[in-house]
Design a protein around this motif. Sequence first.
Motif, PDB file in Angstrom:
ATOM      1  N   SER A  81     -57.625  -4.277 -33.242  1.00 34.81           N
ATOM      2  CA  SER A  81     -57.249  -3.407 -32.633  1.00 34.81           C
ATOM      3  C   SER A  81     -56.497  -2.339 -32.992  1.00 34.81           C
ATOM      4  CB  SER A  81     -56.163  -4.245 -31.654  1.00 34.81           C
ATOM      5  OG  SER A  81     -55.066  -4.999 -32.471  1.00 34.81           O
ATOM      6  N   SER A  85     -57.148   1.567 -31.950  1.00 36.25           N
ATOM      7  CA  SER A  85     -56.139   2.433 -31.677  1.00 36.25           C
ATOM      8  C   SER A  85     -56.015   3.554 -32.566  1.00 36.25           C
ATOM      9  CB  SER A  85     -54.835   1.634 -31.704  1.00 36.25           C
ATOM     10  OG  SER A  85     -54.610   0.673 -31.171  1.00 36.25           O
ATOM     11  N   TRP A 106     -47.816  -1.154 -29.714  1.00 38.62           N
ATOM     12  CA  TRP A 106     -48.320  -2.837 -30.317  1.00 38.62           C
ATOM     13  C   TRP A 106     -48.653  -3.418 -29.036  1.00 38.62           C
ATOM     14  CZ3 TRP A 106     -47.249  -7.617 -29.622  1.00 38.62           C
ATOM     15  CH2 TRP A 106     -47.876  -8.690 -30.676  1.00 38.62           C
ATOM     16  N   ASN A 108     -51.774  -2.665 -28.359  1.00 37.01           N
ATOM     17  CA  ASN A 108     -53.463  -2.104 -28.241  1.00 37.01           C
ATOM     18  C   ASN A 108     -53.409  -0.964 -27.138  1.00 37.01           C
ATOM     19  OD1 ASN A 108     -52.824  -3.554 -26.125  1.00 37.01           O
ATOM     20  ND2 ASN A 108     -54.549  -5.155 -26.417  1.00 37.01           N
ATOM     21  N   ILE A 120     -57.134  -1.246 -24.938  1.00 41.07           N
ATOM     22  CA  ILE A 120     -58.113  -1.638 -25.545  1.00 41.07           C
ATOM     23  C   ILE A 120     -58.032  -3.406 -25.484  1.00 41.07           C
ATOM     24  CG2 ILE A 120     -58.635  -2.221 -27.903  1.00 41.07           C
ATOM     25  CD1 ILE A 120     -56.940   0.500 -28.647  1.00 41.07           C
TER      26      ILE A 120
END
Length: 247
Positions: A81, A85, A106, A108, A120
């Motif tokens: 992830s 990112s 945080w 994703n 994500i």
Amino acid sequence: MTEPTDWPAGYDLRSLREVDSTMSEATRVVHDLAGPCWIFAAHQTGARGRRGRAWSMPLGNFSASLVLPNAGSPAEMGLRSFVASLALYDAVRAVAGPSANLSLKWPNDVLLNSGKLAGILLESAGDALVIGIGVNLAAAPEISEVEEGAMRPVALKAETDADLPPEDFMKYLAAAYAPWEERFRTYGFGVIREAWLAKAAKLGEPIRARTMRDEMHGTFETVDAQGHLVLTSAKGRMSIPAADVFF
């Protein structure tokens, strides 16, 4: 905005006009793939986000999934992830220009002007990993369509005037992802973690982290070597493996 001229070596592409979900399509074809493969769809009829939530997919927005065969241990899969990112950050920066106000949330999300631009989703398929990516290129959902307290959705076109079709953004993202994946495989999570923290939203500031059972308040101290969110509060230091974060 200079469009990438070369598709990254070693990565395949399956381009679809319409599909229920690129994540679902990925699980259907994963055993037929010899190596990493992007699955792109101009339109999804059943897109989904984290924890089964619906993902709004207006025409002109971006949706794709990357299938990584032999993606390593479950822990290594989860760290992708951060890789994705960083790739998204670079792809949007290449399209929108250096003045775009981008940050990473945080675990994703990609933020633009403090609103959610992209998300994500990671799912395992045996020893393969599927990374689903959705980007609001043309339009953003209404605030009423997202969870209460969630980030304001934003669209790239409205926020930056950058206007490009999803199939063109696919080229930018594929070109951005390949080198970050190579760094992760070569050097491990440390270099990814440092790069991610340099772009992290609200680092050193108060945030809320909500799990299925609890809500924790504290200062966003860092991300640890396992990719966990680290909060400090009056109760001490907490390492949180999975949660929804609110600012």
